[in-house]
Design a protein around this motif. Structure first.
Motif, PDB file in Angstrom:
ATOM      1  N   ILE A  54      30.357  48.835  41.515  1.00 38.15           N
ATOM      2  CA  ILE A  54      31.689  48.661  42.085  1.00 38.15           C
ATOM      3  C   ILE A  54      31.868  49.702  43.187  1.00 38.15           C
ATOM      4  O   ILE A  54      31.622  50.892  42.974  1.00 38.15           O
ATOM      5  N   THR A  55      32.269  49.273  44.355  1.00 36.14           N
ATOM      6  CA  THR A  55      32.375  50.178  45.503  1.00 36.14           C
ATOM      7  C   THR A  55      33.564  51.125  45.354  1.00 36.14           C
ATOM      8  O   THR A  55      34.517  50.852  44.615  1.00 36.14           O
ATOM      9  N   ASP A  56      33.488  52.238  46.080  1.00 35.28           N
ATOM     10  CA  ASP A  56      34.576  53.219  46.029  1.00 35.28           C
ATOM     11  C   ASP A  56      35.900  52.621  46.501  1.00 35.28           C
ATOM     12  O   ASP A  56      36.972  52.992  46.009  1.00 35.28           O
ATOM     13  N   SER A  57      35.834  51.703  47.461  1.00 33.92           N
ATOM     14  CA  SER A  57      37.074  51.104  47.969  1.00 33.92           C
ATOM     15  C   SER A  57      37.692  50.144  46.962  1.00 33.92           C
ATOM     16  O   SER A  57      38.912  49.940  46.946  1.00 33.92           O
ATOM     17  N   ALA A  58      36.860  49.545  46.098  1.00 27.69           N
ATOM     18  CA  ALA A  58      37.375  48.577  45.121  1.00 27.69           C
ATOM     19  C   ALA A  58      37.910  49.247  43.863  1.00 27.69           C
ATOM     20  O   ALA A  58      38.758  48.673  43.165  1.00 27.69           O
ATOM     21  N   ILE A  59      37.434  50.451  43.564  1.00 25.97           N
ATOM     22  CA  ILE A  59      37.821  51.118  42.311  1.00 25.97           C
ATOM     23  C   ILE A  59      39.329  51.332  42.193  1.00 25.97           C
ATOM     24  O   ILE A  59      39.930  50.974  41.170  1.00 25.97           O
ATOM     25  N   PRO A  60      40.017  51.901  43.208  1.00 27.38           N
ATOM     26  CA  PRO A  60      41.472  52.072  43.051  1.00 27.38           C
ATOM     27  C   PRO A  60      42.223  50.747  42.928  1.00 27.38           C
ATOM     28  O   PRO A  60      43.261  50.676  42.267  1.00 27.38           O
ATOM     29  N   LYS A  61      41.690  49.701  43.540  1.00 26.53           N
ATOM     30  CA  LYS A  61      42.325  48.387  43.426  1.00 26.53           C
ATOM     31  C   LYS A  61      42.212  47.868  41.994  1.00 26.53           C
ATOM     32  O   LYS A  61      43.180  47.344  41.420  1.00 26.53           O
ATOM     33  N   LEU A  62      41.018  48.031  41.418  1.00 26.03           N
ATOM     34  CA  LEU A  62      40.817  47.588  40.043  1.00 26.03           C
ATOM     35  C   LEU A  62      41.631  48.435  39.068  1.00 26.03           C
ATOM     36  O   LEU A  62      42.119  47.928  38.049  1.00 26.03           O
ATOM     37  N   LEU A  63      41.782  49.715  39.378  1.00 23.79           N
ATOM     38  CA  LEU A  63      42.601  50.579  38.524  1.00 23.79           C
ATOM     39  C   LEU A  63      44.043  50.083  38.475  1.00 23.79           C
ATOM     40  O   LEU A  63      44.684  50.099  37.418  1.00 23.79           O
ATOM     41  N   ASN A  64      44.551  49.669  39.633  1.00 23.29           N
ATOM     42  CA  ASN A  64      45.912  49.120  39.668  1.00 23.29           C
ATOM     43  C   ASN A  64      46.039  47.930  38.731  1.00 23.29           C
ATOM     44  O   ASN A  64      47.005  47.805  37.971  1.00 23.29           O
ATOM     45  N   LEU A  65      45.053  47.039  38.786  1.00 23.91           N
ATOM     46  CA  LEU A  65      45.081  45.854  37.926  1.00 23.91           C
ATOM     47  C   LEU A  65      44.886  46.234  36.460  1.00 23.91           C
ATOM     48  O   LEU A  65      45.512  45.663  35.566  1.00 23.91           O
ATOM     49  N   TYR A  66      44.009  47.192  36.219  1.00 23.92           N
ATOM     50  CA  TYR A  66      43.698  47.612  34.849  1.00 23.92           C
ATOM     51  C   TYR A  66      44.912  48.266  34.188  1.00 23.92           C
ATOM     52  O   TYR A  66      45.236  47.987  33.026  1.00 23.92           O
ATOM     53  N   LEU A  67      45.604  49.127  34.943  1.00 29.21           N
ATOM     54  CA  LEU A  67      46.781  49.813  34.402  1.00 29.21           C
ATOM     55  C   LEU A  67      48.001  48.895  34.364  1.00 29.21           C
ATOM     56  O   LEU A  67      48.941  49.142  33.618  1.00 29.21           O
ATOM     57  N   GLY A  68      47.970  47.837  35.186  1.00 32.21           N
ATOM     58  CA  GLY A  68      49.019  46.823  35.097  1.00 32.21           C
ATOM     59  C   GLY A  68      49.876  46.671  36.332  1.00 32.21           C
ATOM     60  O   GLY A  68      50.686  47.548  36.636  1.00 32.21           O
ATOM     61  N   LEU A  69      49.682  45.563  37.061  1.00 28.71           N
ATOM     62  CA  LEU A  69      50.577  45.183  38.157  1.00 28.71           C
ATOM     63  C   LEU A  69      51.510  44.100  37.605  1.00 28.71           C
ATOM     64  O   LEU A  69      51.273  42.901  37.752  1.00 28.71           O
ATOM     65  N   THR A  70      52.573  44.536  36.962  1.00 29.24           N
ATOM     66  CA  THR A  70      53.442  43.595  36.242  1.00 29.24           C
ATOM     67  C   THR A  70      54.095  42.518  37.115  1.00 29.24           C
ATOM     68  O   THR A  70      54.353  41.421  36.613  1.00 29.24           O
ATOM     69  N   PRO A  71      54.385  42.786  38.410  1.00 30.25           N
ATOM     70  CA  PRO A  71      54.989  41.699  39.207  1.00 30.25           C
ATOM     71  C   PRO A  71      54.106  40.459  39.322  1.00 30.25           C
ATOM     72  O   PRO A  71      54.604  39.373  39.623  1.00 30.25           O
ATOM     73  N   TYR A  72      52.795  40.634  39.078  1.00 33.30           N
ATOM     74  CA  TYR A  72      51.877  39.506  39.213  1.00 33.30           C
ATOM     75  C   TYR A  72      51.438  38.953  37.853  1.00 33.30           C
ATOM     76  O   TYR A  72      50.548  38.118  37.779  1.00 33.30           O
ATOM     77  N   MET A  73      52.062  39.432  36.776  1.00 30.06           N
ATOM     78  CA  MET A  73      51.776  38.921  35.438  1.00 30.06           C
ATOM     79  C   MET A  73      52.795  37.853  35.064  1.00 30.06           C
ATOM     80  O   MET A  73      53.915  37.839  35.577  1.00 30.06           O
ATOM     81  N   ASN A  74      52.397  36.983  34.133  1.00 27.51           N
ATOM     82  CA  ASN A  74      53.362  36.039  33.584  1.00 27.51           C
ATOM     83  C   ASN A  74      53.896  36.576  32.260  1.00 27.51           C
ATOM     84  O   ASN A  74      53.648  37.734  31.905  1.00 27.51           O
ATOM     85  N   SER A  75      54.604  35.750  31.518  1.00 28.16           N
ATOM     86  CA  SER A  75      55.227  36.207  30.279  1.00 28.16           C
ATOM     87  C   SER A  75      54.209  36.580  29.205  1.00 28.16           C
ATOM     88  O   SER A  75      54.526  37.312  28.272  1.00 28.16           O
ATOM     89  N   GLU A  76      52.971  36.081  29.347  1.00 26.68           N
ATOM     90  CA  GLU A  76      51.926  36.415  28.384  1.00 26.68           C
ATOM     91  C   GLU A  76      51.167  37.675  28.784  1.00 26.68           C
ATOM     92  O   GLU A  76      50.184  38.045  28.157  1.00 26.68           O
ATOM     93  N   GLN A  77      51.627  38.308  29.861  1.00 26.69           N
ATOM     94  CA  GLN A  77      51.060  39.563  30.352  1.00 26.69           C
ATOM     95  C   GLN A  77      49.609  39.411  30.789  1.00 26.69           C
ATOM     96  O   GLN A  77      48.767  40.273  30.565  1.00 26.69           O
ATOM     97  N   VAL A  78      49.331  38.278  31.418  1.00 25.89           N
ATOM     98  CA  VAL A  78      48.037  38.038  32.053  1.00 25.89           C
ATOM     99  C   VAL A  78      48.293  37.729  33.525  1.00 25.89           C
ATOM    100  O   VAL A  78      49.417  37.418  33.921  1.00 25.89           O
ATOM    101  N   TYR A  79      47.236  37.820  34.331  1.00 27.78           N
ATOM    102  CA  TYR A  79      47.339  37.475  35.745  1.00 27.78           C
ATOM    103  C   TYR A  79      46.955  36.000  35.904  1.00 27.78           C
ATOM    104  O   TYR A  79      45.769  35.662  35.869  1.00 27.78           O
ATOM    105  N   PRO A  80      47.930  35.095  36.072  1.00 27.79           N
ATOM    106  CA  PRO A  80      47.611  33.662  36.139  1.00 27.79           C
ATOM    107  C   PRO A  80      47.005  33.286  37.482  1.00 27.79           C
ATOM    108  O   PRO A  80      47.190  33.976  38.488  1.00 27.79           O
ATOM    109  N   VAL A  81      46.301  32.176  37.490  1.00 25.79           N
ATOM    110  CA  VAL A  81      45.570  31.752  38.677  1.00 25.79           C
ATOM    111  C   VAL A  81      46.491  31.537  39.872  1.00 25.79           C
ATOM    112  O   VAL A  81      46.088  31.769  41.018  1.00 25.79           O
TER     113      VAL A  81
END
Length: 332
Positions: free
Chosen positions: A25-52
Protein backbone atom coordinates in the motif's frame (compact mmCIF):
# COMPACT_ATOMS: atom_id res chain seq x y z
CA UNK A 1 -23.86 6.09 14.67
CA UNK A 2 -21.64 4.34 17.18
CA UNK A 3 -18.57 2.29 16.37
CA UNK A 4 -18.20 -1.27 17.66
CA UNK A 5 -14.78 -0.28 18.92
CA UNK A 6 -14.56 3.31 20.13
CA UNK A 7 -10.85 3.34 21.06
CA UNK A 8 -7.75 2.09 19.29
CA UNK A 9 -4.20 2.33 20.58
CA UNK A 10 -1.28 3.94 18.81
CA UNK A 11 0.45 0.55 18.85
CA UNK A 12 -2.46 -1.03 17.00
CA UNK A 13 -2.45 1.74 14.40
CA UNK A 14 1.30 1.41 13.89
CA UNK A 15 0.94 -2.34 13.48
CA UNK A 16 -1.89 -1.89 10.98
CA UNK A 17 0.07 0.66 8.95
CA UNK A 18 3.11 -1.63 9.00
CA UNK A 19 1.02 -4.48 7.60
CA UNK A 20 -0.33 -2.22 4.87
CA UNK A 21 3.18 -1.23 3.82
CA UNK A 22 4.16 -4.90 3.62
CA UNK A 23 1.14 -5.41 1.38
CA UNK A 24 2.44 -2.74 -1.03
CA UNK A 25 0.00 0.00 0.00
CA UNK A 26 1.53 3.32 -1.05
CA UNK A 27 2.26 6.14 1.37
CA UNK A 28 -0.32 8.33 -0.37
CA UNK A 29 -3.05 5.68 0.02
CA UNK A 30 -2.41 4.92 3.70
CA UNK A 31 -4.02 8.08 5.18
CA UNK A 32 -7.00 7.60 2.87
CA UNK A 33 -7.48 4.04 4.06
CA UNK A 34 -7.08 5.17 7.66
CA UNK A 35 -9.99 7.56 7.18
CA UNK A 36 -12.14 4.69 5.93
CA UNK A 37 -10.87 2.31 8.61
CA UNK A 38 -11.59 4.73 11.47
CA UNK A 39 -14.94 5.59 9.91
CA UNK A 40 -16.25 8.12 7.38
CA UNK A 41 -19.80 8.07 8.70
CA UNK A 42 -21.30 10.44 6.07
CA UNK A 43 -20.69 7.70 3.50
CA UNK A 44 -22.09 4.83 5.61
CA UNK A 45 -25.64 3.57 5.57
CA UNK A 46 -27.72 2.54 8.58
CA UNK A 47 -25.88 -0.79 8.76
CA UNK A 48 -22.60 1.10 9.16
CA UNK A 49 -21.11 -0.18 5.92
CA UNK A 50 -19.98 1.72 2.82
CA UNK A 51 -22.65 0.84 0.20
CA UNK A 52 -21.86 0.62 -3.48
CA UNK A 53 -23.94 3.71 -4.29
CA UNK A 54 -21.46 5.81 -2.25
CA UNK A 55 -18.25 4.46 -3.84
CA UNK A 56 -18.06 7.28 -6.36
CA UNK A 57 -18.44 10.01 -3.72
CA UNK A 58 -15.87 8.28 -1.49
CA UNK A 59 -13.47 8.19 -4.41
CA UNK A 60 -13.95 11.95 -4.97
CA UNK A 61 -13.69 12.79 -1.27
CA UNK A 62 -10.46 10.84 -0.76
CA UNK A 63 -9.04 11.80 -4.17
CA UNK A 64 -8.51 8.32 -5.57
CA UNK A 65 -7.82 8.44 -9.30
CA UNK A 66 -10.63 6.00 -10.10
CA UNK A 67 -13.29 4.05 -8.24
CA UNK A 68 -11.45 0.85 -9.13
CA UNK A 69 -8.29 2.25 -7.52
CA UNK A 70 -10.29 2.82 -4.35
CA UNK A 71 -11.58 -0.77 -4.28
CA UNK A 72 -8.16 -2.20 -5.13
CA UNK A 73 -6.58 -0.32 -2.22
CA UNK A 74 -9.32 -1.44 0.17
CA UNK A 75 -8.97 -5.02 -1.06
CA UNK A 76 -5.17 -5.17 -1.02
CA UNK A 77 -4.76 -3.84 2.51
CA UNK A 78 -6.84 -6.85 3.71
CA UNK A 79 -8.24 -4.95 6.68
CA UNK A 80 -11.79 -4.46 5.43
CA UNK A 81 -14.69 -6.78 4.88
CA UNK A 82 -16.62 -7.01 1.63
CA UNK A 83 -20.28 -7.86 1.19
CA UNK A 84 -21.39 -9.41 -2.09
CA UNK A 85 -24.80 -10.20 -3.53
CA UNK A 86 -26.27 -13.69 -3.35
CA UNK A 87 -24.57 -15.07 -6.44
CA UNK A 88 -21.30 -13.49 -5.20
CA UNK A 89 -20.58 -11.79 -8.48
CA UNK A 90 -20.86 -8.17 -7.42
CA UNK A 91 -19.69 -6.16 -4.44
CA UNK A 92 -22.56 -4.42 -2.71
CA UNK A 93 -20.59 -2.85 0.16
CA UNK A 94 -17.40 -2.90 2.18
CA UNK A 95 -16.90 -2.11 5.85
CA UNK A 96 -14.40 -1.43 8.61
CA UNK A 97 -14.30 -4.05 11.39
CA UNK A 98 -14.34 -1.14 13.83
CA UNK A 99 -17.88 -0.34 12.70
CA UNK A 100 -19.49 -3.52 11.38
CA UNK A 101 -19.19 -7.18 12.34
CA UNK A 102 -19.86 -9.61 9.53
CA UNK A 103 -17.03 -12.12 9.58
CA UNK A 104 -18.77 -14.51 7.22
CA UNK A 105 -18.46 -11.94 4.44
CA UNK A 106 -14.90 -10.82 5.14
CA UNK A 107 -12.41 -11.34 2.32
CA UNK A 108 -8.83 -11.93 3.36
CA UNK A 109 -7.12 -12.46 0.04
CA UNK A 110 -7.47 -11.51 -3.59
CA UNK A 111 -8.80 -14.89 -4.68
CA UNK A 112 -11.97 -14.30 -2.67
CA UNK A 113 -13.02 -11.72 -5.24
CA UNK A 114 -13.86 -13.22 -8.58
CA UNK A 115 -11.73 -12.18 -11.55
CA UNK A 116 -13.13 -9.25 -13.46
CA UNK A 117 -15.24 -8.04 -10.55
CA UNK A 118 -13.69 -4.55 -10.37
CA UNK A 119 -14.89 -3.91 -13.91
CA UNK A 120 -18.43 -3.43 -12.60
CA UNK A 121 -17.33 -0.40 -10.62
CA UNK A 122 -17.84 3.02 -12.24
CA UNK A 123 -15.07 5.48 -12.93
CA UNK A 124 -17.60 8.27 -13.23
CA UNK A 125 -21.37 7.94 -13.35
CA UNK A 126 -21.55 9.14 -16.95
CA UNK A 127 -18.85 6.84 -18.32
CA UNK A 128 -20.41 3.51 -17.47
CA UNK A 129 -22.69 1.61 -19.79
CA UNK A 130 -26.32 0.81 -19.05
CA UNK A 131 -25.34 -2.82 -18.47
CA UNK A 132 -22.63 -2.19 -15.88
CA UNK A 133 -23.79 1.07 -14.38
CA UNK A 134 -24.23 0.39 -10.67
CA UNK A 135 -26.04 3.70 -10.33
CA UNK A 136 -28.75 2.65 -12.78
CA UNK A 137 -31.09 1.40 -10.10
CA UNK A 138 -33.66 0.17 -12.61
CA UNK A 139 -31.26 -2.25 -14.31
CA UNK A 140 -31.74 -5.90 -13.37
CA UNK A 141 -28.98 -8.46 -13.76
CA UNK A 142 -26.90 -7.85 -16.87
CA UNK A 143 -29.71 -6.79 -19.18
CA UNK A 144 -29.95 -3.13 -20.02
CA UNK A 145 -33.32 -3.58 -21.69
CA UNK A 146 -35.05 -5.33 -18.80
CA UNK A 147 -36.28 -2.59 -16.51
CA UNK A 148 -38.06 -2.77 -13.21
CA UNK A 149 -40.92 -0.55 -12.26
CA UNK A 150 -40.18 2.26 -9.79
CA UNK A 151 -41.69 0.10 -7.05
CA UNK A 152 -38.46 -1.73 -6.42
CA UNK A 153 -34.79 -2.34 -7.11
CA UNK A 154 -34.95 -6.12 -7.12
CA UNK A 155 -37.97 -8.40 -7.48
CA UNK A 156 -38.70 -10.43 -4.38
CA UNK A 157 -41.00 -13.31 -3.64
CA UNK A 158 -44.62 -12.38 -3.08
CA UNK A 159 -44.35 -13.67 0.47
CA UNK A 160 -41.39 -11.46 1.29
CA UNK A 161 -41.93 -8.66 3.76
CA UNK A 162 -39.05 -6.74 2.20
CA UNK A 163 -40.78 -5.83 -1.04
CA UNK A 164 -40.44 -2.21 -2.05
CA UNK A 165 -43.94 -0.86 -1.55
CA UNK A 166 -45.03 2.74 -1.12
CA UNK A 167 -46.62 3.21 2.29
CA UNK A 168 -48.09 6.35 3.86
CA UNK A 169 -45.09 6.42 6.20
CA UNK A 170 -42.49 6.13 3.43
CA UNK A 171 -44.31 8.71 1.30
CA UNK A 172 -44.40 11.14 4.23
CA UNK A 173 -40.71 10.49 4.92
CA UNK A 174 -39.77 11.14 1.29
CA UNK A 175 -41.75 14.39 1.27
CA UNK A 176 -40.10 15.46 4.52
CA UNK A 177 -36.67 14.63 3.07
CA UNK A 178 -37.12 17.06 0.18
CA UNK A 179 -38.75 19.60 2.49
CA UNK A 180 -35.62 19.56 4.66
CA UNK A 181 -33.43 20.05 1.59
CA UNK A 182 -35.52 23.01 0.50
CA UNK A 183 -35.35 24.52 3.99
CA UNK A 184 -31.56 24.23 4.19
CA UNK A 185 -29.99 26.98 2.08
CA UNK A 186 -26.72 25.09 1.57
CA UNK A 187 -28.38 21.83 0.53
CA UNK A 188 -30.84 23.71 -1.65
CA UNK A 189 -27.99 25.52 -3.41
CA UNK A 190 -26.06 22.27 -3.86
CA UNK A 191 -28.90 20.06 -5.09
CA UNK A 192 -32.00 21.96 -6.20
CA UNK A 193 -30.60 25.17 -7.71
CA UNK A 194 -28.39 23.33 -10.26
CA UNK A 195 -31.48 21.43 -11.43
CA UNK A 196 -33.36 24.70 -11.97
CA UNK A 197 -30.35 26.04 -13.88
CA UNK A 198 -30.29 22.89 -16.02
CA UNK A 199 -33.94 23.24 -16.98
CA UNK A 200 -33.50 26.93 -17.73
CA UNK A 201 -30.42 26.35 -19.91
CA UNK A 202 -31.35 23.16 -21.75
CA UNK A 203 -35.04 23.90 -22.22
CA UNK A 204 -34.71 27.65 -22.82
CA UNK A 205 -37.23 28.37 -20.06
CA UNK A 206 -37.94 31.34 -17.88
CA UNK A 207 -36.89 30.97 -14.26
CA UNK A 208 -40.54 30.52 -13.29
CA UNK A 209 -41.10 27.65 -15.71
CA UNK A 210 -37.76 26.06 -14.75
CA UNK A 211 -38.89 26.08 -11.11
CA UNK A 212 -42.17 24.48 -12.16
CA UNK A 213 -40.19 21.71 -13.87
CA UNK A 214 -38.27 21.11 -10.66
CA UNK A 215 -41.49 20.92 -8.64
CA UNK A 216 -42.81 18.36 -11.13
CA UNK A 217 -39.59 16.34 -10.93
CA UNK A 218 -39.62 16.27 -7.13
CA UNK A 219 -43.34 15.62 -6.63
CA UNK A 220 -44.01 13.27 -9.54
CA UNK A 221 -40.70 11.42 -9.93
CA UNK A 222 -38.26 11.68 -7.03
CA UNK A 223 -40.64 11.43 -4.07
CA UNK A 224 -42.47 8.36 -5.46
CA UNK A 225 -39.13 6.74 -6.31
CA UNK A 226 -37.58 7.16 -2.86
CA UNK A 227 -40.85 6.29 -1.11
CA UNK A 228 -40.89 2.98 -2.99
CA UNK A 229 -37.39 1.94 -1.89
CA UNK A 230 -37.36 -0.26 1.22
CA UNK A 231 -33.88 0.89 2.23
CA UNK A 232 -34.90 4.56 2.19
CA UNK A 233 -36.59 4.22 5.59
CA UNK A 234 -33.41 2.67 7.00
CA UNK A 235 -31.16 5.53 5.87
CA UNK A 236 -30.41 8.71 7.78
CA UNK A 237 -30.55 12.16 6.20
CA UNK A 238 -26.86 12.17 5.29
CA UNK A 239 -27.12 8.78 3.63
CA UNK A 240 -30.18 9.91 1.71
CA UNK A 241 -28.32 12.99 0.47
CA UNK A 242 -25.47 10.81 -0.82
CA UNK A 243 -28.02 8.54 -2.48
CA UNK A 244 -29.79 11.49 -4.14
CA UNK A 245 -26.51 13.01 -5.32
CA UNK A 246 -25.42 9.72 -6.86
CA UNK A 247 -28.82 9.23 -8.49
CA UNK A 248 -28.70 12.68 -10.11
CA UNK A 249 -25.20 11.97 -11.48
CA UNK A 250 -26.28 8.70 -13.02
CA UNK A 251 -27.75 7.84 -16.39
CA UNK A 252 -31.06 7.28 -14.66
CA UNK A 253 -30.82 10.76 -13.14
CA UNK A 254 -30.50 12.19 -16.65
CA UNK A 255 -33.50 10.11 -17.63
CA UNK A 256 -35.48 11.68 -14.77
CA UNK A 257 -34.42 15.17 -15.87
CA UNK A 258 -35.60 14.46 -19.40
CA UNK A 259 -38.87 13.04 -18.10
CA UNK A 260 -39.42 16.13 -15.96
CA UNK A 261 -38.64 18.41 -18.91
CA UNK A 262 -41.10 16.50 -21.08
CA UNK A 263 -43.73 16.53 -18.33
CA UNK A 264 -43.27 20.27 -17.87
CA UNK A 265 -43.71 20.88 -21.60
CA UNK A 266 -46.88 18.81 -21.64
CA UNK A 267 -48.31 20.70 -18.67
CA UNK A 268 -47.55 24.07 -20.26
CA UNK A 269 -49.06 22.97 -23.58
CA UNK A 270 -52.14 21.68 -21.78
CA UNK A 271 -52.47 24.94 -19.84
CA UNK A 272 -52.12 26.96 -23.06
CA UNK A 273 -54.74 24.80 -24.77
CA UNK A 274 -57.12 25.19 -21.84
CA UNK A 275 -56.53 28.93 -21.88
CA UNK A 276 -57.33 29.09 -25.60
CA UNK A 277 -60.43 27.00 -25.05
CA UNK A 278 -61.56 29.24 -22.22
CA UNK A 279 -60.98 32.30 -24.36
CA UNK A 280 -62.95 30.89 -27.29
CA UNK A 281 -65.83 29.94 -25.03
CA UNK A 282 -66.02 33.39 -23.52
CA UNK A 283 -67.80 36.01 -25.65
CA UNK A 284 -70.13 37.90 -23.29
CA UNK A 285 -70.56 41.02 -25.47
CA UNK A 286 -70.99 39.51 -28.92
CA UNK A 287 -70.89 36.15 -30.62
CA UNK A 288 -68.38 37.66 -33.06
CA UNK A 289 -65.70 38.53 -30.50
CA UNK A 290 -64.08 37.00 -27.43
CA UNK A 291 -62.90 38.19 -24.04
CA UNK A 292 -59.85 36.82 -22.22
CA UNK A 293 -61.17 35.61 -18.82
CA UNK A 294 -57.94 36.53 -17.04
CA UNK A 295 -56.99 39.88 -18.54
CA UNK A 296 -60.45 41.02 -19.66
CA UNK A 297 -58.98 41.95 -23.06
CA UNK A 298 -61.44 41.81 -25.97
CA UNK A 299 -60.29 40.48 -29.35
CA UNK A 300 -61.39 38.98 -32.65
CA UNK A 301 -59.74 36.99 -35.45
CA UNK A 302 -58.85 38.58 -38.77
CA UNK A 303 -57.71 36.65 -41.84
CA UNK A 304 -54.93 39.12 -42.62
CA UNK A 305 -54.06 40.59 -39.21
CA UNK A 306 -54.52 37.52 -37.04
CA UNK A 307 -55.72 38.28 -33.51
CA UNK A 308 -56.86 41.90 -33.22
CA UNK A 309 -57.41 43.57 -29.85
CA UNK A 310 -60.57 45.59 -29.34
CA UNK A 311 -60.57 48.75 -27.21
CA UNK A 312 -62.50 48.45 -23.97
CA UNK A 313 -64.87 51.29 -24.89
CA UNK A 314 -65.72 49.90 -28.36
CA UNK A 315 -69.23 48.79 -29.20
CA UNK A 316 -69.78 45.01 -29.50
CA UNK A 317 -68.58 43.66 -32.83
CA UNK A 318 -71.66 43.63 -35.05
CA UNK A 319 -70.74 40.83 -37.48
CA UNK A 320 -68.09 38.27 -38.39
CA UNK A 321 -66.86 40.55 -41.19
CA UNK A 322 -66.66 43.74 -39.14
CA UNK A 323 -63.17 45.29 -38.86
CA UNK A 324 -62.10 47.76 -36.20
CA UNK A 325 -60.86 51.01 -37.72
CA UNK A 326 -58.17 52.45 -35.44
CA UNK A 327 -58.42 55.87 -37.12
CA UNK A 328 -62.15 56.41 -36.81
CA UNK A 329 -62.52 54.18 -33.73
CA UNK A 330 -65.52 52.52 -35.34
CA UNK A 331 -66.51 49.19 -36.84
CA UNK A 332 -66.42 49.14 -40.63
Amino acid sequence: MKALKTTISITELQKTIGLWKKRKITDSAIPKLLNLYLGLTPYMNSEQVYPVENFYDIRLSLRFTTTQALIEAVKNCQSFGFIQNEDRKQITAFYSPLWHDNESEKLTNETDIQPGLPQILPQTPAQTSAVDNIYNIYTKGSSSSEELSPTGDTPLDDNSDKKNIVTPESLAAAKEFFHLINEDSAQKAQILTPLINWFQTHEGLTRKHACENLVYMVNELLIPYFASQARFMKSNHTGRLCWLNNLLKSAHGQHLLNDAARGGRQKREQAAQENRTNQRNNHPLSEFEWTDPESGMRFYDDVDEGTVNIPEEAQPRPSAKAIWNVLSNQWT
